[in-house]
Design a protein around this motif. Structure first.
Motif, PDB file in Angstrom:
ATOM      1  N   ARG A 170       3.639  43.713   5.445  1.00  0.00           N
ATOM      2  CA  ARG A 170       4.094  42.327   5.385  1.00  0.00           C
ATOM      3  C   ARG A 170       5.544  42.196   5.840  1.00  0.00           C
ATOM      4  O   ARG A 170       5.923  41.203   6.454  1.00  0.00           O
ATOM      5  CB  ARG A 170       3.934  41.799   3.958  1.00  0.00           C
ATOM      6  CG  ARG A 170       4.111  40.302   3.820  1.00  0.00           C
ATOM      7  CD  ARG A 170       3.943  39.845   2.381  1.00  0.00           C
ATOM      8  NE  ARG A 170       2.655  40.212   1.834  1.00  0.00           N
ATOM      9  CZ  ARG A 170       2.469  41.086   0.847  1.00  0.00           C
ATOM     10  NH1 ARG A 170       3.504  41.691   0.295  1.00  0.00           N
ATOM     11  NH2 ARG A 170       1.273  41.353   0.409  1.00  0.00           N
ATOM     12  N   ALA A 171       6.336  43.216   5.535  1.00  0.00           N
ATOM     13  CA  ALA A 171       7.759  43.155   5.894  1.00  0.00           C
ATOM     14  C   ALA A 171       7.956  43.160   7.401  1.00  0.00           C
ATOM     15  O   ALA A 171       8.854  42.493   7.919  1.00  0.00           O
ATOM     16  CB  ALA A 171       8.502  44.333   5.267  1.00  0.00           C
ATOM     17  N   GLY A 172       7.128  43.913   8.112  1.00  0.00           N
ATOM     18  CA  GLY A 172       7.249  43.970   9.566  1.00  0.00           C
ATOM     19  C   GLY A 172       8.498  44.682  10.046  1.00  0.00           C
ATOM     20  O   GLY A 172       8.891  44.549  11.205  1.00  0.00           O
ATOM     21  N   LYS A 173       9.156  45.433   9.154  1.00  0.00           N
ATOM     22  CA  LYS A 173      10.363  46.178   9.522  1.00  0.00           C
ATOM     23  C   LYS A 173      10.492  47.361   8.577  1.00  0.00           C
ATOM     24  O   LYS A 173       9.779  47.461   7.563  1.00  0.00           O
ATOM     25  CB  LYS A 173      11.604  45.297   9.431  1.00  0.00           C
ATOM     26  CG  LYS A 173      11.899  44.808   8.012  1.00  0.00           C
ATOM     27  CD  LYS A 173      13.171  43.969   7.960  1.00  0.00           C
ATOM     28  CE  LYS A 173      13.466  43.527   6.523  1.00  0.00           C
ATOM     29  NZ  LYS A 173      14.718  42.740   6.439  1.00  0.00           N
ATOM     30  N   ALA A 174      11.399  48.267   8.900  1.00  0.00           N
ATOM     31  CA  ALA A 174      11.615  49.435   8.050  1.00  0.00           C
ATOM     32  C   ALA A 174      12.321  49.014   6.764  1.00  0.00           C
ATOM     33  O   ALA A 174      13.247  48.205   6.771  1.00  0.00           O
ATOM     34  CB  ALA A 174      12.437  50.477   8.793  1.00  0.00           C
ATOM     35  N   LEU A 175      11.864  49.585   5.640  1.00  0.00           N
ATOM     36  CA  LEU A 175      12.449  49.290   4.332  1.00  0.00           C
ATOM     37  C   LEU A 175      12.896  50.586   3.670  1.00  0.00           C
ATOM     38  O   LEU A 175      12.305  51.646   3.876  1.00  0.00           O
ATOM     39  CB  LEU A 175      11.420  48.603   3.426  1.00  0.00           C
ATOM     40  CG  LEU A 175      10.858  47.261   3.869  1.00  0.00           C
ATOM     41  CD1 LEU A 175       9.800  46.789   2.875  1.00  0.00           C
ATOM     42  CD2 LEU A 175      11.957  46.218   3.995  1.00  0.00           C
ATOM     43  N   GLU A 217      20.591  56.646   5.863  1.00  0.00           N
ATOM     44  CA  GLU A 217      19.672  56.230   4.807  1.00  0.00           C
ATOM     45  C   GLU A 217      18.237  56.283   5.323  1.00  0.00           C
ATOM     46  O   GLU A 217      17.952  55.880   6.447  1.00  0.00           O
ATOM     47  CB  GLU A 217      20.008  54.805   4.353  1.00  0.00           C
ATOM     48  CG  GLU A 217      19.173  54.345   3.170  1.00  0.00           C
ATOM     49  CD  GLU A 217      19.566  52.953   2.700  1.00  0.00           C
ATOM     50  OE1 GLU A 217      18.954  52.467   1.738  1.00  0.00           O
ATOM     51  OE2 GLU A 217      20.481  52.372   3.318  1.00  0.00           O
ATOM     52  N   HIS A 218      17.358  56.786   4.481  1.00  0.00           N
ATOM     53  CA  HIS A 218      15.950  56.869   4.844  1.00  0.00           C
ATOM     54  C   HIS A 218      15.280  55.504   4.679  1.00  0.00           C
ATOM     55  O   HIS A 218      15.333  54.895   3.602  1.00  0.00           O
ATOM     56  CB  HIS A 218      15.226  57.895   3.976  1.00  0.00           C
ATOM     57  CG  HIS A 218      15.584  59.305   4.317  1.00  0.00           C
ATOM     58  ND1 HIS A 218      14.955  60.392   3.766  1.00  0.00           N
ATOM     59  CD2 HIS A 218      16.526  59.813   5.161  1.00  0.00           C
ATOM     60  CE1 HIS A 218      15.475  61.511   4.265  1.00  0.00           C
ATOM     61  NE2 HIS A 218      16.437  61.171   5.105  1.00  0.00           N
ATOM     62  N   HIS A 219      14.657  55.032   5.732  1.00  0.00           N
ATOM     63  CA  HIS A 219      13.848  53.823   5.680  1.00  0.00           C
ATOM     64  C   HIS A 219      12.425  54.172   6.123  1.00  0.00           C
ATOM     65  O   HIS A 219      12.214  55.185   6.791  1.00  0.00           O
ATOM     66  CB  HIS A 219      14.417  52.730   6.601  1.00  0.00           C
ATOM     67  CG  HIS A 219      15.561  51.980   5.992  1.00  0.00           C
ATOM     68  ND1 HIS A 219      16.720  52.595   5.581  1.00  0.00           N
ATOM     69  CD2 HIS A 219      15.716  50.645   5.725  1.00  0.00           C
ATOM     70  CE1 HIS A 219      17.542  51.685   5.090  1.00  0.00           C
ATOM     71  NE2 HIS A 219      16.972  50.504   5.160  1.00  0.00           N
ATOM     72  N   TYR A 220      11.476  53.340   5.751  1.00  0.00           N
ATOM     73  CA  TYR A 220      10.071  53.619   6.046  1.00  0.00           C
ATOM     74  C   TYR A 220       9.425  52.400   6.695  1.00  0.00           C
ATOM     75  O   TYR A 220       9.717  51.260   6.327  1.00  0.00           O
ATOM     76  CB  TYR A 220       9.317  53.987   4.760  1.00  0.00           C
ATOM     77  CG  TYR A 220       9.868  55.218   4.087  1.00  0.00           C
ATOM     78  CD1 TYR A 220       9.339  56.474   4.337  1.00  0.00           C
ATOM     79  CD2 TYR A 220      10.947  55.125   3.210  1.00  0.00           C
ATOM     80  CE1 TYR A 220       9.851  57.611   3.721  1.00  0.00           C
ATOM     81  CE2 TYR A 220      11.473  56.244   2.597  1.00  0.00           C
ATOM     82  CZ  TYR A 220      10.921  57.491   2.852  1.00  0.00           C
ATOM     83  OH  TYR A 220      11.439  58.613   2.251  1.00  0.00           O
TER      84      TYR A 220
END
Length: 232
Positions: A170-175, A217-220
């Motif tokens: 749903r975010a459509g981007k790395a979090l 920072e690690h994003h997914y």
């Protein structure tokens, strides 16, 4: 390619189901509809091989739409998707030519199994002009092979796994793990554990975000854009 029309009154669910379909080789989403009227117009325009049809629609239910399609002579194949699975409804779906029935909520693996068996059925029918009893039995058996639930590893909840995956979708981007934790209501450590599990499964990929001084920072994010709709 098998052209699929995704029909669901919930725009977000229709988007998720479309992305599911787009991940499966041999299938493409030719459109989405959110009412029975929109679905009928799409079928009448042609190029719909298969309809993933939600039962609950604002103007008429899915089974009513299937009956109307058949009266009008449309032979579009239908896989019904519904949270309702009473015996009477399932029986009506069978009588009206619904090929398969998928009960909500379902996983990507469950939908993939249904679509693959459907594709195998089409392939076998396309390759043969005449079928013996054994071949007929094999085709029907393939189409109606029960879907085996994919159990998560010990210590992981299937519901939490799906919830985290859907939040990323749903975010459509790395979090970041913290952002996922905030959006799902789990702890940061739990979010990290599930994100690592999804990364190992190939569903999620790691994206390093470089900011100020210090370690990145690690994003997914969803892996390699696999859940993004294909351009049409």
């Amino acid at each position: 390619m098998i052209d699929v029309l995704v029909v669901d009154d919930d725009f977000h669910v229709a988007e998720i189901n479309s992305r599911y379909v787009s991940r499966i080789q041999g299938f493409r989403v030719m459109g989405r509809a959110h009412t029975a009227a929109e679905a009928l117009r799409a079928v009448e325009r042609g190029s719909v091989d298969l309809m993933l049809l939600d039962h609950y629609l604002p103007d008429e239910d899915g089974l009513q739409l299937v009956r109307r399609l058949r009266r009008l002579g449309h032979e579009t194949d239908v896989i019904m998707i519904s949270a309702a699975h009473g015996a009477e409804q399932v029986s009506s779906a069978l009588r009206n030519g619904v090929l398969q029935y998928l009960v909500k909520p379902f996983t990507f693996a469950a939908l993939r199994a249904k679509l693959i068996s459907y594709a195998q059925m089409r392939d076998r029918l396309d390759r043969s002009d005449s079928l013996g009893q054994g071949e007929v039995d094999e085709i029907f058996g393939t189409l109606h092979t029960p879907v085996r639930a994919e159990l998560p590893p010990k210590g992981y909840s299937a519901a939490t796994t799906e919830h985290i995956r859907d939040v990323l979708l749903r975010a459509g981007k790395a979090l970041s793990a913290q952002e996922v934790a905030d959006l799902t209501g789990v702890s940061r450590s739990t979010a990290q554990r599930y994100l690592k599990h999804l990364q190992e499964c190939g569903t999620v990929q790691l994206a390093l975000k470089y900011g100020g001084a210090g370690r990145p920072e690690h994003h997914y994010e969803t892996a390699h854009g696999a859940l993004r709709p294909r351009p049409r």
